[in-house]
Design a protein around this motif. Structure first.
Motif, PDB file in Angstrom:
ATOM      1  N   SER A 215       0.818  -1.217   0.000  1.00 42.60           N
ATOM      2  CA  SER A 215       0.000   0.000   0.000  1.00 42.60           C
ATOM      3  C   SER A 215       0.848   1.262   0.000  1.00 42.60           C
ATOM      4  O   SER A 215       0.351   2.347  -0.251  1.00 42.60           O
ATOM      5  CB  SER A 215      -0.931   0.019   1.212  1.00 42.60           C
ATOM      6  OG  SER A 215      -0.198   0.019   2.410  1.00 42.60           O
TER       7      SER A 215
ATOM      8  N   ASP B 227      -0.963   8.395   6.163  1.00 42.96           N
ATOM      9  CA  ASP B 227      -2.235   8.113   6.826  1.00 42.96           C
ATOM     10  C   ASP B 227      -2.638   6.652   6.641  1.00 42.96           C
ATOM     11  O   ASP B 227      -2.988   5.965   7.609  1.00 42.96           O
ATOM     12  CB  ASP B 227      -3.302   9.050   6.277  1.00 42.96           C
ATOM     13  CG  ASP B 227      -4.635   8.924   7.005  1.00 42.96           C
ATOM     14  OD1 ASP B 227      -4.632   8.777   8.243  1.00 42.96           O
ATOM     15  OD2 ASP B 227      -5.683   8.970   6.332  1.00 42.96           O
ATOM     16  N   ARG B 228      -2.581   6.170   5.419  1.00 42.06           N
ATOM     17  CA  ARG B 228      -3.043   4.809   5.136  1.00 42.06           C
ATOM     18  C   ARG B 228      -2.149   3.747   5.755  1.00 42.06           C
ATOM     19  O   ARG B 228      -2.592   2.626   6.016  1.00 42.06           O
ATOM     20  CB  ARG B 228      -3.140   4.589   3.623  1.00 42.06           C
ATOM     21  CG  ARG B 228      -4.219   5.426   2.952  1.00 42.06           C
ATOM     22  CD  ARG B 228      -4.537   4.918   1.557  1.00 42.06           C
ATOM     23  NE  ARG B 228      -3.423   5.005   0.640  1.00 42.06           N
ATOM     24  CZ  ARG B 228      -3.061   6.117   0.000  1.00 42.06           C
ATOM     25  NH1 ARG B 228      -3.719   7.256   0.223  1.00 42.06           N
ATOM     26  NH2 ARG B 228      -2.048   6.104  -0.853  1.00 42.06           N
ATOM     27  N   ASN B 229      -0.873   4.097   5.995  1.00 35.99           N
ATOM     28  CA  ASN B 229       0.062   3.108   6.515  1.00 35.99           C
ATOM     29  C   ASN B 229       0.461   3.365   7.961  1.00 35.99           C
ATOM     30  O   ASN B 229       1.386   2.728   8.462  1.00 35.99           O
ATOM     31  CB  ASN B 229       1.310   3.075   5.625  1.00 35.99           C
ATOM     32  CG  ASN B 229       1.005   2.534   4.237  1.00 35.99           C
ATOM     33  OD1 ASN B 229       0.917   1.328   4.035  1.00 35.99           O
ATOM     34  ND2 ASN B 229       0.817   3.426   3.273  1.00 35.99           N
TER      35      ASN B 229
ATOM     36  N   GLY C   5      -1.252  11.198   2.294  1.00 32.75           N
ATOM     37  CA  GLY C   5      -2.139  10.053   2.133  1.00 32.75           C
ATOM     38  C   GLY C   5      -1.436   8.738   2.433  1.00 32.75           C
ATOM     39  O   GLY C   5      -2.004   7.851   3.088  1.00 32.75           O
TER      40      GLY C   5
ATOM     41  N   ALA D  53      -4.328   6.518  -3.933  1.00 29.98           N
ATOM     42  CA  ALA D  53      -5.435   6.740  -3.001  1.00 29.98           C
ATOM     43  C   ALA D  53      -6.709   6.128  -3.565  1.00 29.98           C
ATOM     44  O   ALA D  53      -6.932   6.139  -4.775  1.00 29.98           O
ATOM     45  CB  ALA D  53      -5.633   8.227  -2.777  1.00 29.98           C
TER      46      ALA D  53
ATOM     47  N   ALA E 248      -6.476  14.424   1.324  1.00 32.68           N
ATOM     48  CA  ALA E 248      -5.418  14.278   2.320  1.00 32.68           C
ATOM     49  C   ALA E 248      -4.903  15.638   2.782  1.00 32.68           C
ATOM     50  O   ALA E 248      -4.672  15.858   3.972  1.00 32.68           O
ATOM     51  CB  ALA E 248      -4.276  13.440   1.744  1.00 32.68           C
TER      52      ALA E 248
ATOM     53  N   GLY F   1      -7.996  12.357  -4.243  1.00 29.55           N
ATOM     54  CA  GLY F   1      -7.430  11.750  -3.039  1.00 29.55           C
ATOM     55  C   GLY F   1      -6.374  12.613  -2.392  1.00 29.55           C
ATOM     56  O   GLY F   1      -6.306  12.728  -1.161  1.00 29.55           O
TER      57      GLY F   1
END
Length: 277
Positions: free
Chosen positions: A4, A138-140, A135, A9, A66, A62
């Protein structure tokens, strides 16, 4: 590491009944009201010769999301109006590495994931890249990343305390290949003196470039500077360290026969070379 870190995004969900339509900006309204400012330092400082070229490109939905959501939490506008407390910025007193110019942030995110005990303050002026890195962080769950917006020289000179950095990374800076533009190159004696004053003794300065004439200039300037010493016994270029990921951009260059050179220099103790602050 998670795939990821390179994943785009996720697309926004379609609008449903009762869900407000995205706001349309009026003329003169900031693009991201809660995001990075267009020119954070404004006219507070002299307009020196810039080592970077601002790029204008499309911000995806995306990335915009973010920027709007995460900038108040993880963003820093480089306005030059205050000295920042890095422990307060990150919420801990772990070592801090400054990265100047991170592109779209994929390599930064991988390094942050691979070394969670080191904080990375990543600075760039490219808005899509800022949004992309936020982004990815945040996602990881990369709480050790902060994103700076603006001129890194102003950050170093006006906003960081002496001996506050445990490392400095400059990967693939603009080579400014034309001779008349060489004065715009970042790695110059004046920059190194400023950078050294903000780095702790023993801190690592890591540069990388695929432009061989610039690599040779970097090596000459760094070797001659009293604030740094080469980590390589032969005084030359270094092998790419494992902590620096191979980026897509770099891979494409290698496929075309480009030579990538890494330079690893350490900040010498102040007793050896006391520098102006």
């Amino acid at each position: 590491m998670s795939d990821s870190l390179n994943a785009p995004a996720p697309p926004p969900a379609p609008h449903s009944p009762g869900v407000p339509v995205p706001h349309t900006r009026a003329k003169g309204e900031p693009r991201f009201p809660d995001g990075p400012k267009a020119d954070p330092a404004g006219s507070h400082f002299e307009r020196r010769i810039r080592s970077f070229q601002p790029r204008r490109s499309r911000v995806t939905t995306g990335q915009a999301d973010a920027l709007q959501r995460l900038w108040p939490k993880w963003g820093l506008d480089i306005d030059g109006q205050r000295v920042i407390d890095l422990a307060e910025l990150f919420g801990n007193d772990r070592p801090v590495v400054l990265e100047i110019g991170f592109g779209m942030g994929e390599a930064t995110a991988r390094m942050a994931a691979g070394d969670p005990d080191t904080n990375i303050l990543a600075v760039d002026v490219h808005t899509p890249g800022q949004g992309n890195l936020l982004g990815l962080a945040d996602r990881n769950g990369l709480s050790n990343v902060r994103v700076g917006n603006g001129d890194a020289i102003i950050l170093l000179r006006e906003m960081l305390r002496p001996d506050s950095l445990d490392g400095l990374r400059v990967y693939f800076p603009d080579p400014w290949p034309k001779k008349r533009h060489h004065k715009r190159r970042l790695i110059q004696p004046e920059f190194l003196t400023l950078a050294a004053s903000r780095m702790r003794p023993g801190a690592l300065l890591h540069c990388a470039t695929d432009w061989e004439p610039y690599a040779e200039q970097m090596l000459d300037v760094l070797t001659a500077h009293p604030g740094f010493e080469n980590t390589q016994p032969d005084g030359g270029f270094a092998p790419r360290p494992e902590f620096r990921p191979l980026t897509r951009f770099e891979g494409q260059g290698l496929d075309k026969g480009h030579v990538v050179n890494d330079l690893l220099f350490r900040r010498v103790p102040h007793s050896t070379a006391e520098l102006d602050r």
